[in-house]
Scaffold this active site. Structure first.
Site, PDB file in Angstrom:
ATOM      1  N   TRP A  97      74.465 -13.399  78.336  1.00 40.81           N
ATOM      2  CA  TRP A  97      75.126 -12.119  78.024  1.00 40.81           C
ATOM      3  C   TRP A  97      74.371 -11.366  76.936  1.00 40.81           C
ATOM      4  O   TRP A  97      74.577 -10.172  76.743  1.00 40.81           O
ATOM      5  CB  TRP A  97      76.585 -12.353  77.616  1.00 40.81           C
ATOM      6  CG  TRP A  97      76.761 -13.001  76.245  1.00 40.81           C
ATOM      7  CD1 TRP A  97      76.118 -14.097  75.770  1.00 40.81           C
ATOM      8  CD2 TRP A  97      77.640 -12.574  75.191  1.00 40.81           C
ATOM      9  NE1 TRP A  97      76.545 -14.400  74.505  1.00 40.81           N
ATOM     10  CE2 TRP A  97      77.471 -13.486  74.122  1.00 40.81           C
ATOM     11  CE3 TRP A  97      78.550 -11.538  75.052  1.00 40.81           C
ATOM     12  CZ2 TRP A  97      78.194 -13.370  72.916  1.00 40.81           C
ATOM     13  CZ3 TRP A  97      79.262 -11.428  73.854  1.00 40.81           C
ATOM     14  CH2 TRP A  97      79.077 -12.334  72.805  1.00 40.81           C
ATOM     15  N   ASP A  98      73.487 -12.070  76.228  1.00 43.15           N
ATOM     16  CA  ASP A  98      72.687 -11.460  75.169  1.00 43.15           C
ATOM     17  C   ASP A  98      72.075 -10.142  75.641  1.00 43.15           C
ATOM     18  O   ASP A  98      71.979  -9.175  74.883  1.00 43.15           O
ATOM     19  CB  ASP A  98      71.517 -12.390  74.777  1.00 43.15           C
ATOM     20  CG  ASP A  98      71.958 -13.796  74.366  1.00 43.15           C
ATOM     21  OD1 ASP A  98      72.972 -14.280  74.891  1.00 43.15           O
ATOM     22  OD2 ASP A  98      71.260 -14.413  73.545  1.00 43.15           O
ATOM     23  N   LYS A 122      82.034 -19.708  65.195  1.00 42.00           N
ATOM     24  CA  LYS A 122      80.573 -19.742  65.269  1.00 42.00           C
ATOM     25  C   LYS A 122      79.962 -18.361  65.079  1.00 42.00           C
ATOM     26  O   LYS A 122      78.946 -18.193  64.430  1.00 42.00           O
ATOM     27  CB  LYS A 122      80.154 -20.312  66.631  1.00 42.00           C
ATOM     28  CG  LYS A 122      78.644 -20.416  66.814  1.00 42.00           C
ATOM     29  CD  LYS A 122      78.277 -21.054  68.140  1.00 42.00           C
ATOM     30  CE  LYS A 122      76.768 -21.161  68.290  1.00 42.00           C
ATOM     31  NZ  LYS A 122      76.375 -21.613  69.623  1.00 42.00           N
ATOM     32  N   GLN A 123      80.571 -17.348  65.692  1.00 38.46           N
ATOM     33  CA  GLN A 123      79.939 -16.027  65.710  1.00 38.46           C
ATOM     34  C   GLN A 123      80.996 -14.944  65.927  1.00 38.46           C
ATOM     35  O   GLN A 123      82.136 -15.253  66.292  1.00 38.46           O
ATOM     36  CB  GLN A 123      78.903 -15.973  66.818  1.00 38.46           C
ATOM     37  CG  GLN A 123      79.475 -16.122  68.216  1.00 38.46           C
ATOM     38  CD  GLN A 123      78.424 -16.550  69.224  1.00 38.46           C
ATOM     39  OE1 GLN A 123      78.201 -17.740  69.421  1.00 38.46           O
ATOM     40  NE2 GLN A 123      77.781 -15.582  69.862  1.00 38.46           N
ATOM     41  N   GLU A 182      81.875 -20.118  70.465  1.00 39.17           N
ATOM     42  CA  GLU A 182      81.791 -21.322  71.315  1.00 39.17           C
ATOM     43  C   GLU A 182      82.351 -22.574  70.658  1.00 39.17           C
ATOM     44  O   GLU A 182      82.456 -23.609  71.306  1.00 39.17           O
ATOM     45  CB  GLU A 182      80.331 -21.565  71.719  1.00 39.17           C
ATOM     46  CG  GLU A 182      79.796 -20.504  72.663  1.00 39.17           C
ATOM     47  CD  GLU A 182      78.342 -20.736  73.049  1.00 39.17           C
ATOM     48  OE1 GLU A 182      77.648 -21.493  72.341  1.00 39.17           O
ATOM     49  OE2 GLU A 182      77.902 -20.131  74.044  1.00 39.17           O
TER      50      GLU A 182
HETATM   51  C1  BGC Z   1      75.404 -18.420  71.466  1.00 39.90           C
HETATM   52  C2  BGC Z   1      75.629 -17.635  72.727  1.00 39.90           C
HETATM   53  C3  BGC Z   1      74.304 -17.092  73.204  1.00 39.90           C
HETATM   54  C4  BGC Z   1      73.308 -18.212  73.383  1.00 39.90           C
HETATM   55  C5  BGC Z   1      71.930 -17.694  73.738  1.00 39.90           C
HETATM   56  C6  BGC Z   1      74.399 -19.526  71.734  1.00 39.90           C
HETATM   57  O1  BGC Z   1      74.130 -20.216  70.556  1.00 39.90           O
HETATM   58  O2  BGC Z   1      76.613 -18.974  71.008  1.00 39.90           O
HETATM   59  O3  BGC Z   1      76.521 -16.572  72.474  1.00 39.90           O
HETATM   60  O4  BGC Z   1      74.481 -16.417  74.399  1.00 39.90           O
HETATM   61  O5  BGC Z   1      73.188 -18.942  72.183  1.00 39.90           O
HETATM   62  O6  BGC Z   1      71.427 -16.863  72.750  1.00 39.90           O
END
Ligand code: BGC
Length: 764
Positions: free
Chosen positions: A324-325, A580-581, A466
């Protein structure tokens, strides 16, 4: 200075991070920022976009091609390499204005005197299959030099080997290395041609390398050029070996300088569409430009069959997969500067729709469930056990593949943004509408009707955070599902009114439903977590507020192994409120007009101290939303952290023995978002550009070009005024507004000045 990235000494400890920092590339291939004499152990790699292979049962990943620019020097019988000989002086440099990499290394000649070796190279932006290099040696004492140069076929692989039946040969002065991939039997060929600008050479050959020996005279400059070309079975018709051979012959005929000029011209044009000037902050200026540079070297300009992987073209980390990035963090940059690339990125999702359909069917759902980790076919490369437990060494069950359902909504969001920003609704007829409706059908089959609460809920999902898997009613996911349904309905309206015949045809494929009626029902009954009337907080998911309240330092003090995973069944963060984010805060940005400034501020302040930023996708969103709530100085450190991630190399490089480093294109795109959408406050809803600047205190102005609805504009944003200049060649006028002032039209060739009544950062 603000176009150059430089290291002025050699440090073995930086070999791997410099491989990322000094990346060059052209969207067809990425060339890691390694030195000429480096090989697989130093992670030298030429990573090919969209060419994947699976070796045995290991993870499928992109293929690295043999390195056609390999070169090593021997002087008076001694090998000169920074790996073996301490250089007297060493510089490594990247000119990001024209994507040219340079190194200059000074060695001591064993018998006395010095040898200066220079090498310059680029991955041609004008001829995407071609790499070119100019190299020189000069010494202060006579000596005997051997140049070992050609193709290094010993490629670095994480889950390889991917190249089989390797062949190496000389043909018409050209070196050729060819192989086929194991899984798909795709041919990969690299050709190389070296042209020496001096005589007296003794030549010997070994495999795909040649050794050229000559007696060097003190003070003379010895110059040579290398041309390499890469082709695979995915390229145009014809044998890759022949195409590669022809390409190097043609490159040599043109010559290095002409190739470089053509390459520079393309880069000049690229920068003219996006370069963003920050007045008052040289560090931010370089970091922002560097972020844009990283995006441009991996942008698929010539193919709609590939998209941008999470680690760009810097190697095989994360299986070279597209996440999704791309839609949520990189697409905005391209939407404002290069709609052609934006279209290619969205076409990639259209081409991989069948993979998404297969995934939905596999789980018993309708429609399209996009791959969490997408490669060439759109089938999911994400495994059910994607993380290894550091304590037991056993694979851990993770719920990225099966539960990050927001991916389908992210794809729809991207497509609709493309339509709004460009006005190019042909994308819908080229398959975009099918993607949108299939994703809406997926959510219709995924949603759960709660008969007690009389509402539809989205249960058992993993949101952007996540660390908390399998949660119910993640506010972010529910908001995106709502958007998908709205877009599905708007798409039908748009097609029906503009292209009634095509609409009828497309519509027919969905008879039997669920279709528009069901989408409307789900939309009307969908539960959306709302701000609490007292605290204004939006709960990240059901029962999040019941989790343990703990500070980040306290949680960090519980870490047993520095590489342990914080999520999963018994992860450190799982039972706590630490995330996490950016999750809720990202939603506030995406749907900014649906929330008041007070709600945004309350949630920013609540979630910010609870966010670990364990993903490089996080800091930029806190920077962006800080600007949106009129507190850019809260956001500035987050912006700088994002914009410098690949310059400093301060990100995790290894988890256990697994290399997870590489470049961070989502952070690169996020840095641009924070600066342009956040600090400069450029917000376009498809009709009006609202400019709501919130400049950090030491920024005087931001100036940038944007391309919107096919028109070119230059924007200059200061604290009290915004100046918009429309290109004379624009076809129509566009509306601009600043801070609550009524929108004004800016026609072709016009200049518009919007005075800002309040100081830029004071209100939003
Ligand atoms: C993140 C995801 C991301 C992926 C690739 C993971 O660590 O939590 O949101 O899509 O890394 O960058």
């Amino acid at each position: 200075m603000s176009w150059t990235v430089r290291d002025s000494s050699f440090d073995k400890a930086r070999i791997i991070t410099n491989g990322n920092k000094y990346m060059t590339g052209n969207g067809y291939m990425g060339y890691r920022g390694t030195l000429e004499e480096f090989g697989r152990d130093q992670l030298a790699a030429v990573t090919l976009a969209g060419v994947y292979d699976q070796a045995g049962e290991r993870w499928r990943e992109p293929v690295n091609a043999p390195n056609g620019l390999y070169t090593a020097l021997v002087c008076n019988g001694q090998r000169l390499s920074v790996l073996e000989t301490e250089p007297l002086d060493h510089k490594q440099e990247l000119d990001i204005r024209s994507a040219v990499h340079r190194r200059e290394t000074v060695y001591r000649i064993p018998e006395g005197g010095e040898l200066i070796y220079t090498a310059e190279r680029f991955a041609s932006m004008a001829e995407l299959h071609v790499l070119a290099s100019r190299q020189t040696v000069k010494c202060t004492a006579d000596c005997r030099i051997t140049i070992e140069t050609g193709i290094d076929s010993e490629v670095w692989d994480i889950n390889g080997p991917h190249l089989q039946d390797k062949q190496e040969m000389f043909k018409n002065g050209v070196l050729l290395a060819s192989a086929v991939t194991g899984e798909l039997q795709l041919p990969v060929a690299v050709a190389e041609l070296s042209v020496f600008g001096f005589g007296g050479l003794k030549l010997s050959k070994a495999g795909a390398l040649r050794r050229v020996t000559f007696d060097a005279k003190a003070g003379e400059i010895y110059e040579w050029f290398k041309y390499a070309a890469v082709y695979t079975g995915l390229d145009m018709e014809g044998a890759p070996e022949e195409l590669a051979e022809q390409a190097v012959q043609a490159a040599a005929e043109k010559g290095y300088r002409e190739l470089l000029q053509a390459h520079r011209r393309v880069w000049e044009e690229r920068w003219s569409r996006c370069d963003c000037l920050i007045e008052g902050d040289a560090a931010a200026q370089l970091a922002l430009r560097y972020s844009m540079y990283q995006l441009m070297i991996i942008a698929p300009t010539a193919s709609e069959k590939v998209s941008i992987p999470a680690r760009g073209l810097s190697g095989q980390v994360y299986k070279g997969a597209v996440f999704w990035d791309t839609e949520m963090f990189m697409l905005p940059f391209f939407l404002h500067s290069d709609p052609g690339v934006a279209r290619n990125l969205m076409m990639y999702r259209i081409h991989t729709l069948d993979g998404a359909r297969r995934k939905a069917a596999e789980y018993g759902y309708l429609g399209a469930f996009y791959a969490w980790e997408s490669q060439d076919s759109g089938d999911d490369a994400c495994t059910l056990f994607n993380v290894n437990d550091v304590f037991t060494g056993r694979p851990m069950r993770t719920y990225f593949r099966d539960e990050q359902v927001h991916i389908s909504a992210d794809v729809v969001h991207g497509i609709w943004q493309y339509i709004q920003f460009t006005g190019d609704d042909s994308l819908l007829l080229d398959g975009g509408a099918g993607v949108i409706w299939e994703c809406a059908r997926f959510f219709y089959s995924y949603a759960y009707y709660n008969p007690v609460k009389e509402r539809y809920e989205i249960l058992d999902v993993t949101g952007p955070d996540e660390y908390h898997e399998r949660v119910n009613n993640n506010a972010f996911t529910n908001a995106l599902v709502k958007e998908t349904l709205e877009i599905a309905l708007s798409c039908a309206e748009l097609l029906e009114s503009r292209y009634p015949e095509s609409y009828r045809e497309l519509h027919r494929q969905f008879t039997g439903g669920p279709f528009l009626t069901e989408f409307r029902t789900l939309l009307e009954g969908l539960y959306l977590p709302r701000p609490d009337p007292d605290t204004l907080l939006i709960e990240q998911f059901d029962r999040y507020f019941q989790l343990e309240e703990v500070t980040l330092p306290e949680l960090r003090s519980r870490v047993i192994n520095k590489n342990e995973y914080w999520g999963g069944g018994n992860g450190l963060a799982t039972t706590t409120r630490i995330l996490k984010q950016a999750d809720v805060v990202l939603m506030l940005h995406l749907f900014k007009s649906a929330f008041t400034k007070e709600v945004k501020q309350a949630n920013w302040e609540f979630y910010e101290p609870r966010t670990e930023h364990g993903s490089s996708l996080s800091a930029c969103i806190y920077a962006l939303v800080a600007a949106e709530i009129g507190s850019p100085d809260w956001g500035y450190p987050y912006f700088m952290r994002t914009a410098t991630v690949d310059l400093t190399g301060e990100s995790k490089q290894y988890v256990g023995d697994l290399y997870i480093g590489g470049t961070h294109p989502a952070a690169n795109g996020g840095a641009w978002m924070a600066a342009v959408l956040g600090f400069a406050g450029v917000q376009f809803d498809g009709a009006t550009v609202c400019l709501k600047p919130a400049l950090p205190k030491h920024w005087q102005s931001v100036e940038l070009p944007v391309t919107l609805r096919g028109g070119q504009y230059s924007l200059r944003v200061t604290r009290d005024e915004i100046v918009i200049t429309a290109a004379a060649g624009n076809r129509e006028a566009l509306a601009f507004a600043g801070f609550g002032s009524p929108a004004e039209l800016c026609g072709p060739g016009a200049e518009l000045r919007l005075r800002l009544a309040e100081p830029a950062a004071a209100e939003n």
